[in-house]
Design a protein around this motif. Structure first.
Motif, PDB file in Angstrom:
ATOM      1  N   ALA A 161     -12.727   2.932  -5.105  1.00  0.00           N
ATOM      2  CA  ALA A 161     -12.046   1.760  -5.603  1.00  0.00           C
ATOM      3  C   ALA A 161     -10.115   1.712  -5.490  1.00  0.00           C
ATOM      4  CB  ALA A 161     -11.792   1.464  -6.695  1.00  0.00           C
ATOM      5  N   LEU A 162      -9.453   0.570  -5.122  1.00  0.00           N
ATOM      6  CA  LEU A 162      -7.932   1.106  -4.946  1.00  0.00           C
ATOM      7  C   LEU A 162      -7.228  -0.004  -5.669  1.00  0.00           C
ATOM      8  CD1 LEU A 162      -5.975   2.765  -2.963  1.00  0.00           C
ATOM      9  CD2 LEU A 162      -5.661   1.021  -2.224  1.00  0.00           C
ATOM     10  N   ARG A 163      -6.456   0.423  -6.722  1.00  0.00           N
ATOM     11  CA  ARG A 163      -5.528  -0.753  -7.368  1.00  0.00           C
ATOM     12  C   ARG A 163      -4.661  -1.245  -6.426  1.00  0.00           C
ATOM     13  NH1 ARG A 163      -7.448  -3.220 -12.512  1.00  0.00           N
ATOM     14  NH2 ARG A 163      -8.414  -1.915 -13.717  1.00  0.00           N
ATOM     15  N   ILE A 164      -3.913  -2.378  -6.843  1.00  0.00           N
ATOM     16  CA  ILE A 164      -2.378  -2.186  -6.042  1.00  0.00           C
ATOM     17  C   ILE A 164      -1.625  -3.026  -6.702  1.00  0.00           C
ATOM     18  CG2 ILE A 164      -1.468  -3.506  -4.673  1.00  0.00           C
ATOM     19  CD1 ILE A 164      -3.963  -2.915  -2.083  1.00  0.00           C
ATOM     20  N   GLY A 165      -0.853  -2.699  -7.736  1.00  0.00           N
ATOM     21  CA  GLY A 165       0.350  -3.434  -8.491  1.00  0.00           C
ATOM     22  C   GLY A 165       2.093  -3.708  -7.497  1.00  0.00           C
ATOM     23  N   ARG A 166       1.994  -3.967  -8.076  1.00  0.00           N
ATOM     24  CA  ARG A 166       3.418  -4.697  -7.488  1.00  0.00           C
ATOM     25  C   ARG A 166       4.917  -4.570  -9.586  1.00  0.00           C
ATOM     26  NH1 ARG A 166       3.597 -10.185  -3.972  1.00  0.00           N
ATOM     27  NH2 ARG A 166       3.057  -7.891  -2.312  1.00  0.00           N
ATOM     28  N   LEU A 178       1.330  -8.599  -9.998  1.00  0.00           N
ATOM     29  CA  LEU A 178      -0.353  -8.274  -9.416  1.00  0.00           C
ATOM     30  C   LEU A 178      -1.215  -7.163 -10.079  1.00  0.00           C
ATOM     31  CD1 LEU A 178      -1.303  -9.828  -7.249  1.00  0.00           C
ATOM     32  CD2 LEU A 178      -0.287  -7.581  -5.420  1.00  0.00           C
ATOM     33  N   ASP A 179      -2.433  -7.412  -9.958  1.00  0.00           N
ATOM     34  CA  ASP A 179      -3.247  -6.878 -10.461  1.00  0.00           C
ATOM     35  C   ASP A 179      -4.339  -6.838 -10.037  1.00  0.00           C
ATOM     36  OD1 ASP A 179      -4.731  -4.903 -11.284  1.00  0.00           O
ATOM     37  OD2 ASP A 179      -5.506  -6.337 -13.457  1.00  0.00           O
ATOM     38  N   LEU A 180      -4.455  -6.060  -8.528  1.00  0.00           N
ATOM     39  CA  LEU A 180      -5.595  -6.158  -7.730  1.00  0.00           C
ATOM     40  C   LEU A 180      -6.186  -5.380  -7.319  1.00  0.00           C
ATOM     41  CD1 LEU A 180      -6.722  -7.922  -5.139  1.00  0.00           C
ATOM     42  CD2 LEU A 180      -4.082  -6.961  -3.740  1.00  0.00           C
ATOM     43  N   LEU A 181      -7.495  -5.730  -7.080  1.00  0.00           N
ATOM     44  CA  LEU A 181      -8.521  -4.062  -7.524  1.00  0.00           C
ATOM     45  C   LEU A 181      -9.218  -4.212  -6.759  1.00  0.00           C
ATOM     46  CD1 LEU A 181     -10.287  -1.911  -9.332  1.00  0.00           C
ATOM     47  CD2 LEU A 181     -10.995  -3.212 -10.340  1.00  0.00           C
ATOM     48  N   LEU A 182      -9.805  -3.826  -5.674  1.00  0.00           N
ATOM     49  CA  LEU A 182     -10.437  -3.342  -3.988  1.00  0.00           C
ATOM     50  C   LEU A 182     -11.467  -2.839  -4.819  1.00  0.00           C
ATOM     51  CD1 LEU A 182      -7.720  -3.671  -1.728  1.00  0.00           C
ATOM     52  CD2 LEU A 182      -9.026  -5.609  -2.856  1.00  0.00           C
ATOM     53  N   VAL A 183     -12.506  -2.369  -3.957  1.00  0.00           N
ATOM     54  CA  VAL A 183     -13.120  -2.200  -4.339  1.00  0.00           C
ATOM     55  C   VAL A 183     -14.773  -1.998  -2.995  1.00  0.00           C
ATOM     56  CG1 VAL A 183     -15.690  -0.802  -5.126  1.00  0.00           C
ATOM     57  CG2 VAL A 183     -14.213  -1.983  -6.495  1.00  0.00           C
TER      58      VAL A 183
END
Length: 734
Positions: free
Chosen positions: A149-154, A173-178
């Motif tokens: 998992a990788l969570r991306i914020g801004r 931003l709350d973007l969670l990628l798996v």
């Protein structure tokens, strides 16, 4: 298994995995550490396979109160019903790990993640997923691929990789990628509204303003939608980092994997090729007929007849052993026909084009006693959305594991999916995980466009009355219009659409506004919600394999076209909304913040009197001097506003009166209590005359001797700031 440890530092995470130390009777287990956070993840599989057309996987993420040095609140002092955060985290883990299992895997599996020690700087959702992934990889189950998992914020234009929960909360931003390898298998994204300070450009400053106060910047709420192109660029960059993490996890964990105790074939249900071929020859045309142009209920009846025909065919050809597997055989056969129609003939079961949205109808404020309502119908999916407005104290109080104090949720979205909406005979009970997940998705889509002010609470309820795909996105559309119908300030309308995809080798087709059949037999469930300017919330799951970025670009563009078309329909409906008769009347105005204390009065007496006299609710902002008066009758609301304004105008900032020690004053009995009398002194100040200083002898019953409103002579013994000590002349003479 001998105790072994792996230390991994990647993507701004420093993780420690310990195997073979605890929970050794499970199929796989790990003790996971990151910072001060400690999690235990276990995997247990049953020994008996089930004949079901879906993977029998259950995931439970559980937070222990002791992990944050707390005792559970409430009457029962032990963990019981899972919180919404626990349920949503369980869903994230489930959706991420489910694609790793081989197709047809039939053993019931339970994955449990326990939070044993918490850390407010650690993202527990990412930690829990990585712990569960490690336990699964070292287990004896036929799973050999890792996910990461990788969570991306801004924040202020800067991209943050795996930020802390606090950094994420304060960002935009709350973007969670798996991903599995370098292929993305799950996405969750939400735009987070932020407050920015805006000041009008001043070209000339009048001389008289130079000596006055400086202009104050007013807060402005930004929605922070994410453009489709920007999202794809972020995913493209993140995919490489996710791939690196997956390879590192596999290299570290697979050498510790237990020997698979059963062969893969023993665990899998494989349909009989001869039976499947026979049914396709005998029933293929009937299935195609049932797939073309029928409603959901008609199609269900047709499939029931086909199942009975299938049983007869198998009996006729002597395939008695296959009779128990008729449902699975037909499911596989129908899936093949659906996919073939879409890929080869570009035909959908209801006759639509691949990029066509079903017919939409909208009716607003159809419920006369509700603050705001909207009936949103799209094809065979129908949602009744209602909005109820309340004051601040009616918000939902909750507490996250690492919180030091409670929080209040003032915008609630409750999604209900009763059995009758899909023709099932089951009673309505507690909300399921699916209902909580869909409600949360709709909330994340709508929250950025409304002002969640601290002085009120908004509850949006979505009752799904019919469902044939995309009920969560119908909730977004109907919910946005229900908010408008309740006269909530909605900065931009939000629409949502569910996308699907079917692919075979190098062929693929993206489907707009999928229905249940296409969701079941397709390869992707992709829900996109947003405004005209971009995406506010997104959720994507890939059922098998990863997502090619070209496919993602096509799906996002097709979803944007559909969203804009739906928004046009919604904008037309918004113009026709008539206010509900049940909507409370409210007045917002400001007074000098220093006068708020006069509105409240002593011990709240003045504000209570206003509330009771005018039958209104009053919210005050002590810092800014804001006043909000709400009630059912406009005349009473306006009268209360005028009364408050008059109090503020009459109120003067007075110096506290000074009294001379030893001097006699004539006061008035204001209130009688057991321990003395409150005396209204000259200068409009109430001082206490204690019962011990009233007479030579103790007075047994003050109310027999004094009455409210009586004049009384008192002597000031001493004054210290605002504390004035009194006695009667009788007491002093004695």
């Amino acid at each position: 298994m001998q105790e072994k440890r792996a230390e991994i530092e990647i993507n701004h995470l420093k993780e420690s995995y310990t195997f073979g130390k605890v929970a050794r009777q499970s199929n796989g287990s790990v003790l996971y550490r990151q910072g001060k956070a400690v999690l235990l993840a276990t995997v247990v599989a049953d020994s008996k396979p089930v004949q079901e057309p879906f993977l029998p996987l259950t995931v439970q993420y559980i937070e222990k109160a002791y992990a944050a040095a707390k005792i559970p609140g409430g009457f029962i002092k032990r963990e019981s019903k899972p919180s919404d955060f626990e349920t949503l985290t369980s869903r994230i883990i489930d959706r991420s790990l489910r694609p790793l299992f081989p197709e047809g895997f039939a053993l019931p599996v339970v994955i449990t993640v326990l939070v044993l020690s918490a850390d407010e700087e650690v993202d527990l959702q990412v930690a829990a997923l990585h712990a569960a992934n490690a336990a699964l990889l070292v287990s004896d189950l036929p799973v050999r691929n890792a996910v990461a998992a990788l969570r991306i914020g801004r924040s202020e234009g800067e991209t943050l990789i795996n930020p802390s929960p606090k950094q994420l909360e304060e960002g935009s931003l709350d973007l969670l990628l798996v991903g599995e390898g370098s292929e993305i298998t799950m996405i969750e994204m939400a735009a987070l509204a932020t407050e920015v300070l805006e000041m009008e450009e001043i070209t000339e400053i009048p001389p008289e303003a130079l000596m006055g106060p400086m202009p104050v910047a007013l807060p402005h709420r930004e929605i922070n939608e994410l453009a489709e192109e920007e999202l794809v660029a972020m995913i493209r960059q993140a995919a490489e980092s996710i791939g690196d993490a997956c390879r590192e996890y596999e290299a570290a964990f697979l050498p510790m994997k237990k020997e698979e105790t059963q062969s893969e074939k023993a665990l899998l249900y494989v349909p009989s090729e001869s039976a499947e071929q026979l049914l396709e020859e005998q029933l293929g045309k009937e299935i195609d007929t049932a797939l073309e142009g029928l409603s959901k209920s008609e199609r269900g009846s047709a499939f029931g007849q086909i199942r009975r025909r299938a049983e007869a065919v198998l009996e006729e050809y002597g395939l008695h052993a296959e009779l128990e597997e008729v449902a699975a055989l037909l499911d596989a056969l129908i899936g093949k026909r659906v996919r073939r129609q879409i890929l080869e003939r570009k035909v959908r079961a209801d006759g639509r084009a691949l990029d066509e949205v079903r017919p939409i109808s909208i009716e607003s404020n159809l419920l006369p006693s509700v603050h705001g309502s909207c009936l949103f119908t799209r094809g065979e999916t129908q949602v009744l959305a209602t909005v109820t407005l309340g004051d601040a104290k009616e918000g939902q109080i909750f507490e996250l594991l690492s919180d030091r104090s409670t929080r209040t949720e003032r915008f609630m979205v409750h999604y209900n999916f009763p059995g009758f909406c899909v023709g099932e005979a089951r009673p309505i009970g507690a909300p399921s995980r699916r209902e909580l997940g869909h409600g949360n998705l709709a909330k994340r889509a709508l929250e950025p466009v409304i002002d969640t002010e601290a002085s009120r609470t908004i509850r949006l309820v979505a009752e799904v009355l019919e469902s044939n795909g995309s009920s969560s996105m119908a909730t977004v559309c109907g919910g946005a219009l229900a908010l408008c119908a309740a006269e909530v300030e909605v900065k931009e309308l939000v629409a949502g659409v569910a996308m699907g995809m079917v692919r075979e080798q190098d062929k693929y087709a993206v489907l707009t506004d999928i229905m249940g059949l296409e969701d079941h037999y397709g390869d992707m469930d992709f829900k996109v919600a947003g405004t005209r300017n971009g995406i506010t919330a997104l959720q994507m799951d890939i059922k098998s394999g990863g997502l090619d970025l070209k496919m993602l670009e096509d799906a996002l563009q097709q979803a944007r076209d559909a969203r804009l078309m739906i928004l046009e329909k919604m904008e037309e409906a918004r113009k026709l909304i008539e206010p509900s008769g049940a909507l409370p009347v409210s007045e917002h105005f400001s007074i000098d913040p220093s006068k708020i204390v006069h509105i409240i009065g002593k011990a709240g007496s003045t504000i209570r009197d206003i509330i009771q006299r005018f039958e209104v609710n009053i919210d005050l902002d002590r810092e800014k001097g804001g006043v909000k008066v709400t009630g059912q009758e406009k005349e009473k609301v306006l009268a209360a506003k005028e009364h408050i304004t008059q109090i503020a105008e009459k109120a003067e900032t007075k110096e506290f009166p000074k009294y001379e020690a030893g001097k006699r004053y004539l006061g008035k009995v204001k209130r009688i209590v057991d321990y003395g009398i409150f005396v209204e002194m000259p200068g409009d100040y109430d001082a206490l005359l204690h019962i011990s200083k009233i007479g030579k002898e103790r007075v047994a019953n003050l109310k027999e001797r004094y009455h409210e409103g009586d004049e009384i002579e008192v002597v000031v013994l001493e004054q210290k700031g605002r504390k004035v000590e009194l006695a009667t002349p009788e007491y002093l003479e004695g």
